[in-house]
Design a protein around this motif. Structure first.
Motif, PDB file in Angstrom:
ATOM      1  N   PHE A 645       0.797  -1.214   0.000  1.00 16.98           N
ATOM      2  CA  PHE A 645       0.000   0.000   0.000  1.00 16.98           C
ATOM      3  C   PHE A 645       0.842   1.281   0.000  1.00 16.98           C
ATOM      4  O   PHE A 645       2.067   1.213   0.135  1.00 16.98           O
ATOM      5  N   LEU A 646       0.117   2.408  -0.140  1.00 15.91           N
ATOM      6  CA  LEU A 646       0.792   3.683  -0.372  1.00 15.91           C
ATOM      7  C   LEU A 646       1.947   3.993   0.597  1.00 15.91           C
ATOM      8  O   LEU A 646       3.050   4.315   0.138  1.00 15.91           O
ATOM      9  N   PRO A 647       1.749   3.886   1.900  1.00 12.03           N
ATOM     10  CA  PRO A 647       2.889   4.213   2.789  1.00 12.03           C
ATOM     11  C   PRO A 647       4.100   3.319   2.522  1.00 12.03           C
ATOM     12  O   PRO A 647       5.239   3.786   2.589  1.00 12.03           O
ATOM     13  N   ALA A 764      -6.831  14.932  -6.122  1.00 16.27           N
ATOM     14  CA  ALA A 764      -8.052  14.407  -5.506  1.00 16.27           C
ATOM     15  C   ALA A 764      -9.321  14.613  -6.320  1.00 16.27           C
ATOM     16  O   ALA A 764     -10.133  13.709  -6.434  1.00 16.27           O
ATOM     17  N   VAL A 765      -9.499  15.801  -6.883  1.00 21.42           N
ATOM     18  CA  VAL A 765     -10.785  16.053  -7.547  1.00 21.42           C
ATOM     19  C   VAL A 765     -10.815  15.605  -8.999  1.00 21.42           C
ATOM     20  O   VAL A 765     -11.867  15.597  -9.625  1.00 21.42           O
ATOM     21  N   LEU A 766      -9.637  15.251  -9.543  1.00 24.45           N
ATOM     22  CA  LEU A 766      -9.587  14.938 -10.968  1.00 24.45           C
ATOM     23  C   LEU A 766     -10.258  13.599 -11.278  1.00 24.45           C
ATOM     24  O   LEU A 766     -10.155  12.661 -10.515  1.00 24.45           O
ATOM     25  N   THR A 767     -10.938  13.551 -12.416  1.00 23.18           N
ATOM     26  CA  THR A 767     -11.528  12.314 -12.928  1.00 23.18           C
ATOM     27  C   THR A 767     -11.107  12.251 -14.393  1.00 23.18           C
ATOM     28  O   THR A 767     -10.676  13.268 -14.947  1.00 23.18           O
ATOM     29  N   PRO A 768     -11.232  11.104 -15.033  1.00 23.84           N
ATOM     30  CA  PRO A 768     -10.916  11.051 -16.461  1.00 23.84           C
ATOM     31  C   PRO A 768     -11.727  12.089 -17.244  1.00 23.84           C
ATOM     32  O   PRO A 768     -11.218  12.722 -18.166  1.00 23.84           O
ATOM     33  N   TYR A 779      -4.678  11.185 -17.821  1.00 27.66           N
ATOM     34  CA  TYR A 779      -5.100  11.263 -16.421  1.00 27.66           C
ATOM     35  C   TYR A 779      -4.404  10.127 -15.682  1.00 27.66           C
ATOM     36  O   TYR A 779      -4.420   8.986 -16.151  1.00 27.66           O
TER      37      TYR A 779
ATOM     38  N   MET B   9      -4.428   7.298   4.532  1.00 31.86           N
ATOM     39  CA  MET B   9      -3.187   6.935   3.828  1.00 31.86           C
ATOM     40  C   MET B   9      -3.412   5.781   2.863  1.00 31.86           C
ATOM     41  O   MET B   9      -2.450   5.227   2.340  1.00 31.86           O
ATOM     42  N   GLN B  10      -4.656   5.400   2.689  1.00 28.80           N
ATOM     43  CA  GLN B  10      -5.002   4.270   1.821  1.00 28.80           C
ATOM     44  C   GLN B  10      -4.337   2.983   2.272  1.00 28.80           C
ATOM     45  O   GLN B  10      -3.895   2.167   1.468  1.00 28.80           O
ATOM     46  N   MET B  11      -4.246   2.802   3.571  1.00 26.23           N
ATOM     47  CA  MET B  11      -3.590   1.618   4.126  1.00 26.23           C
ATOM     48  C   MET B  11      -4.632   0.825   4.911  1.00 26.23           C
ATOM     49  O   MET B  11      -5.105   1.286   5.940  1.00 26.23           O
ATOM     50  N   MET B 197     -16.629  13.225  -4.796  1.00 25.26           N
ATOM     51  CA  MET B 197     -15.626  12.197  -5.085  1.00 25.26           C
ATOM     52  C   MET B 197     -16.265  10.887  -5.543  1.00 25.26           C
ATOM     53  O   MET B 197     -15.557   9.907  -5.778  1.00 25.26           O
ATOM     54  N   GLU B 199     -17.403   9.353  -7.990  1.00 25.18           N
ATOM     55  CA  GLU B 199     -17.028   8.536  -9.147  1.00 25.18           C
ATOM     56  C   GLU B 199     -15.616   7.992  -9.066  1.00 25.18           C
ATOM     57  O   GLU B 199     -15.286   7.027  -9.738  1.00 25.18           O
ATOM     58  N   ILE B 200     -14.786   8.623  -8.288  1.00 28.53           N
ATOM     59  CA  ILE B 200     -13.391   8.171  -8.273  1.00 28.53           C
ATOM     60  C   ILE B 200     -12.978   7.630  -6.912  1.00 28.53           C
ATOM     61  O   ILE B 200     -11.820   7.359  -6.671  1.00 28.53           O
TER      62      ILE B 200
END
Lengths: 810, 212
Positions: A645-647, A764-768, A779, B9-11, B197, B199-200
């Motif tokens: 995961f990310l961390p 965060a707010v971006l979508t395709p 994207y 943290m998406q963990m 948020m 949709e994503i």
């Protein structure tokens, strides 16, 4: 009104007494029916009679100074109304003067100026010079209005207040009173400390300094005692009428006029010169306090003549040994040079933080490299460093324009490094120290170089101190560096340096600084010589050694010196720090972790250690291809499969970065690992950058050369960087919906100016769909996807390039 | 609390080592110690308009259909403003400079802390029925309303809250929100369908919820 400065007995020669300021204006206006959303300043036009009436009541209650109804008259608030800043201020002063005339009292008019409500960089997004212009407009209007003084009040950010004070000092020549609002802890919301406020504002030459608002007179008492202990100029206090309490849905303050007056009397006894009230106070409060202080004899703060510098939150004096960190000076430091040239701000800031953690009390900042715009870079770096460490800085340059710019935008009172006894240096540097009230470090050299004997160096120190004092710089603001020579070249002169320190301390009574580690240059086992030199210099009176605080033996020497000279009483600090020395001595881990595992597990220290080990048998490129890349691939794939995961992904990237840092030292500068340059930036208007920084660290590990433009980046800056670095790929990030439009504008301009440059967007707010809307090429949902996309783009580009090479050859 | 921080943290909680959880908990404690959270939570009379909600005392309309729906049964609402102060921003910036992984943890801890500050402020409200907590920027209430509201409540002077030129809150770990006082029990959960948020959202993709 005339305010006579520091040394004189009273601040107002005409009245020969302390001054009484008025009380709250806002409270009075709310009582008169002002609505919540309305700008109180507009009442100057719509209901002038109410304003005149408030002033008259305060004058009749005994106020000598009335604050015009101009608190929020700055362009941020006034623009958009039908009036200009100048109109509001001129009208406000006129009404106050009318009130004085109508009452027939002796009174002065202060143009009341509050903070703009906007925040300066690096916390906020307003540039220092832009903020300056806002205040300048108010100061120019104050002159036009023929006001008697400027009252800057209710500030919580010392940086903004410094900006306002500079605008006042540079645009009008009437007295300036400056006060801030503190919490019970003695700090403002911004972390500005009482002591730092006093030191900074005195340095800038305000006529009175103090506290207003936020608390009642009872809570402020201990804070005022702290101010009176250090202030050397008149002090001004305007407390609230106690603390707010809610009763039947309405807000009241919990202290009445009589009790208020009692506290104010104590303030007067402590030597406070200008007294008044803030929120919740009324003419009754002012009248009562005027009565109660009338028989208190007038006293003034005394000047303790201590050498002090500060940041916005930390004051450093030189009453004990203070280490000045030398690491932010590129002379002889290849990696730092590279970082400055490539704008690797994080590398520089990391050095700053590490030095502070290692025990530096002050940091030297020098950005002097040929081919850089030192005026711009030094100022920017000073601002950035102040954003991450709270200790004061020593601004180091041989370019006096760079010094002036950096001193100007510095938050607090800095130390200038340096002036020397050359005529040209004295003439260019001392006026800067004078104007901004900065401390200045004088080097004992002149047109003939560094004199050999101690006596001659002392004479030059005296020239510097005398010149400074003649210019009106207090002697305590001058420090002297008697200059270290190297034992390898001038062994016989080392004793002269030591003797010079002793003479300067003894005869001039100023504090001394010395760049100790120069002594060992060119000799083996340098730490041994440095350490011994440090002990000897300290014994001769050195106050602030300039050294690398990461050098543990040097810091240890100071710890020991403080014990042996009775500075560390009871050896308390020494015992606390050194009791566990032996236990802490690092036991080397016998378990071998290979580089691959170290990266996958995100162990930075192991990764660098293993890289060093591997370098004894392998070439850097073998290590990259055989160890680092497979480890990163493993981690990247595991992340994409969501088994890691990310961390963990980021930690692995950091461990790989640690390994690359080791390799960098072995790779010749022209032999770069990857030349695929990518710009990363958070778009204009957006101040969030953690996502962009994550993408940066991951992409760097995949060999991309990142040009990080930071956050809140204008289109113009991005276009310039594309041109300068010949960029083919830009990554833009936006976190908030409101800044997506800014992203669209930026991409439009990139298309127009650099049609072959491609753009990836994320955040965060971006979508395709939004990516499509802003006309991005790609994207990316996360950092790994950015890597994959970038790899594809550059693979395609290199194919094109190969083809074109073939074509030209054919 | 730790699980919420890990979520930022998406963990996934069960994937994190004990050592990591301890580190996260200790950073949270550190931020809690250095920050001086500040709150304004005040009640204002409102009326519904065609496009949103009108604040009578301030002569100010907050436009937004979502807000109008939420406040449908309310005659007053609380305006909540909360901030961790500039210390949180400085702490995060410093952590990030030393290591992005530390910055990620600091950022997540600060997010959880400011939410808990808001929760506590809300718990202090003495009313029978409250609506959900609704913030500008969420749904169709523009971030632009924050600047005038901050001015009218003197929030800069009182709690050190300000906005950037693009309308974002500074310090960044800050919240502004509306909480309606209703005459009946309201559904207080925020819905995914009204979230920008939706949709994503990574959590929705995993069949999870973000928990806010």
């Amino acid at each position: 009104m005339k305010f006579v400065n520091i040394e004189s007995v009273v601040i107002d020669v005409e009245l020969k007494q302390r001054l009484i300021l008025d009380g709250a204006m806002g409270t009075m206006l709310l009582n008169a029916g002002l609505k919540l959303g309305e700008l109180p300043e507009l009442l100057n036009f719509t209901h002038p009679e109410i304003i005149v009436d408030v002033h008259k009541k305060y004058l009749m209650a005994g106020a000598n100074i009335v604050s015009a109804n101009t608190f929020g008259a700055n362009s941020y608030k006034i623009n958009g109304t039908q009036y200009s800043v100048e109109q509001v201020i001129v009208e406000g002063v006129k009404l106050a003067k009318q009130a004085i005339a109508q009452t027939g009292r002796v009174g002065y008019v202060a143009v009341d100026i509050g903070s703009t409500g906007k925040m300066l960089e690096p916390i906020g997004d307003v540039e220092f010079d832009d903020m300056y212009e806002v205040y300048k407009e108010q100061m120019v209007a104050a002159v036009k209005a023929e006001a008697d003084c400027i009252l800057l009040e209710t500030f919580t950010d010392l940086y903004e207040l410094k900006c306002a004070v500079l605008a006042a000092k540079e645009n009008c020549n009437i007295p300036v009173i400056a006060t801030m609002s503190f919490e019970q802890s003695g700090r403002t919301f911004f972390g500005t400390s009482l002591e730092a406020m006093v030191v900074t504002l005195e340095a800038l030459g305000v006529d009175a300094v103090g506290i207003n608002c936020s608390l009642g007179p009872k809570e402020l008492l201990p804070l005022i005692e702290r101010i009176m202990n250090i202030a050397t100029i008149p002090v001004c206090i305007q407390p609230n009428a106690g603390l707010p309490v809610m009763k039947d849905g309405k807000m009241y303050y919990n202290i009445g006029p009589d009790e208020f007056g009692g506290y104010i009397k104590q303030y007067a006894q402590l030597g406070v010169s200008i007294l008044g009230g803030c929120c919740g106070t009324s003419p009754e409060y002012i009248s009562e306090m005027a009565k109660q202080i009338s028989d208190v004899p007038y006293t003034m703060p005394t000047n303790k003549r201590l050498s002090k510098i500060c940041s916005a939150s930390t004051v450093v004096d030189f009453e004990d040994i203070r280490v000045i960190g030398e690491r932010l000076n590129p002379t002889g430091k290849k990696r730092l040079k590279e970082a400055i040239q490539n704008d690797e701000i994080d590398y520089i800031l990391k050095e700053a933080i590490t030095q502070k953690e290692d025990g530096a009390a002050i940091l030297d900042v020098n950005m002097g490299l040929p081919d850089i715009d030192e005026v711009r870079v030094l100022a920017k770096m000073v601002q950035q460093v102040q954003g991450v460490v709270d200790i004061p800085l020593q601004i180091d340059s041989s370019n006096h324009e760079a010094i002036e710019r950096a001193v100007r935008i510095y938050n607090g009172k800095p130390l200038i490094n340096s002036v020397n006894a050359k005529r040209s240096s004295l003439d260019s540097v001392l006026p800067i120290a004078k104007k901004y009230g900065a401390a200045v470090l004088g080097l004992t050299l002149d047109e003939n170089g560094i004199p050999e004997t101690a006596k001659e160096r002392y004479e030059l120190a005296k020239v510097i101190v005398d010149e400074a004092v003649a210019l009106g710089i207090p002697k305590e603001n001058v420090l002297i560096d008697c200059l270290m020579v190297t034992a390898s070249a001038q062994q016989e002169l080392i004793k002269e340096t030591l003797e010079a320190i002793r003479l300067v301390k003894q005869n001039l009574g100023v504090k001394t600084v010395l760049g100790v580690s120069n002594v060992s240059f060119g000799l083996p086992n340098r730490p041994l010589l440095n350490q011994t030199m440090l002990s000897m210099a300290l014994l001769n009176g050195l106050d602030a050694p300039i050294l690398n605080p990461g050098n543990k033996q040097m810091i240890d020497t100071i710890d020991a010196y403080r014990v042996l000279t009775y500075k560390d009483v009871g050896s308390q600090k020494y015992i606390a720090k050194h009791s566990n020395t032996e236990v802490e001595a690092k036991i080397l881990d016998t378990k071998e972790i290979n580089l691959n595992t170290a990266i996958i597990k995100g162990l930075n220290d192991d990764a660098s250690m293993q890289t060093v080990r591997l370098l004894t048998t392998k070439a850097p490129i073998e290590i990259i291809e055989g160890e680092i890349v497979p480890a990163l691939n493993h981690v990247g794939e595991a992340y994409e499969k969501q088994t890691l995961f990310l961390p963990q992904l980021i930690r692995a990237a950091e461990a790989a970065k640690a390994s690359f840092e080791v390799l960098k030292t072995k790779i010749a500068t022209n032999e770069t690992i990857n030349t695929n340059r990518v710009i990363l930036a958070t778009v204009y208007g957006d101040i969030h950058d953690i996502g962009k920084n994550i993408v940066k660290v991951i992409m760097e590990n995949y060999g991309f050369n990142i040009v990080d433009l930071g956050k809140d980046v204008s289109t113009q800056t991005i276009l310039e960087a594309i041109g300068k670095h010949n960029i083919k790929l830009v990554g833009l990030s936006a976190l908030m919906t409101t800044t997506v439009s800014s992203m669209k504008e930026t991409i439009e301009e990139i298309r127009k100016n650099y049609p072959d440059c491609q753009v990836i967007v994320g955040g965060a707010v971006l979508t395709p769909e939004l990516a499509n809307f802003v006309d991005a090429d790609y994207y990316a949902k996360d950092a790994m996807e950015s890597v994959r996309i970038a790899e594809k783009i550059f693979a395609a580009k290199s194919n094109e390039q190969d083809l074109s090479v073939v074509n030209t050859q054919g | 609390m730790t699980s919420e921080i890990l979520r930022y943290m998406q963990m996934p909680y069960h994937e994190a080592s004990d050592e990591f959880k301890e580190q996260v908990a200790s950073v949270y404690k550190e931020i809690e110690d250095i920050c001086k959270p500040k709150v304004i939570c005040e009640k204002y009379v409102i009326s519904l308009t065609d496009n949103g909600v009108y604040l009578t005392d301030m002569d100010f309309e907050v436009t937004g259909n979502d807000l109008r729906k939420i406040m449908a049964s309310c005659k007053s609402m609380y305006i909540l403003m909360a901030t961790l102060g500039t210390q949180a921003d400085t702490f995060i910036r410093r952590s990030q400079t030393m290591a992005i992984s530390d910055g990620l943890i600091a950022n997540a801890c600060a997010n959880v802390l400011i939410e808990s500050v808001c929760d506590m402020a809300e718990e202090g409200i003495d009313e029978e029925y409250l609506t959900m907590r609704y913030s500008p920027g969420y749904g169709d209430v523009s971030l632009d309303v924050q600047e005038p509201l901050i001015r009218m409540l003197s929030a800069t002077k009182r709690i050190g809250l300000s906005t950037s030129r693009s309308g974002m809150l500074i310090p960044t770990k800050s919240v502004t929100a509306f909480i309606g006082v209703s005459n009946h029990k309201e559904n207080r959960m925020r819905s995914c369908s009204s979230c920008g948020m939706n949709e994503i959202c990574k959590y929705r993709k995993r069949g999870d919820r973000c928990g806010t």
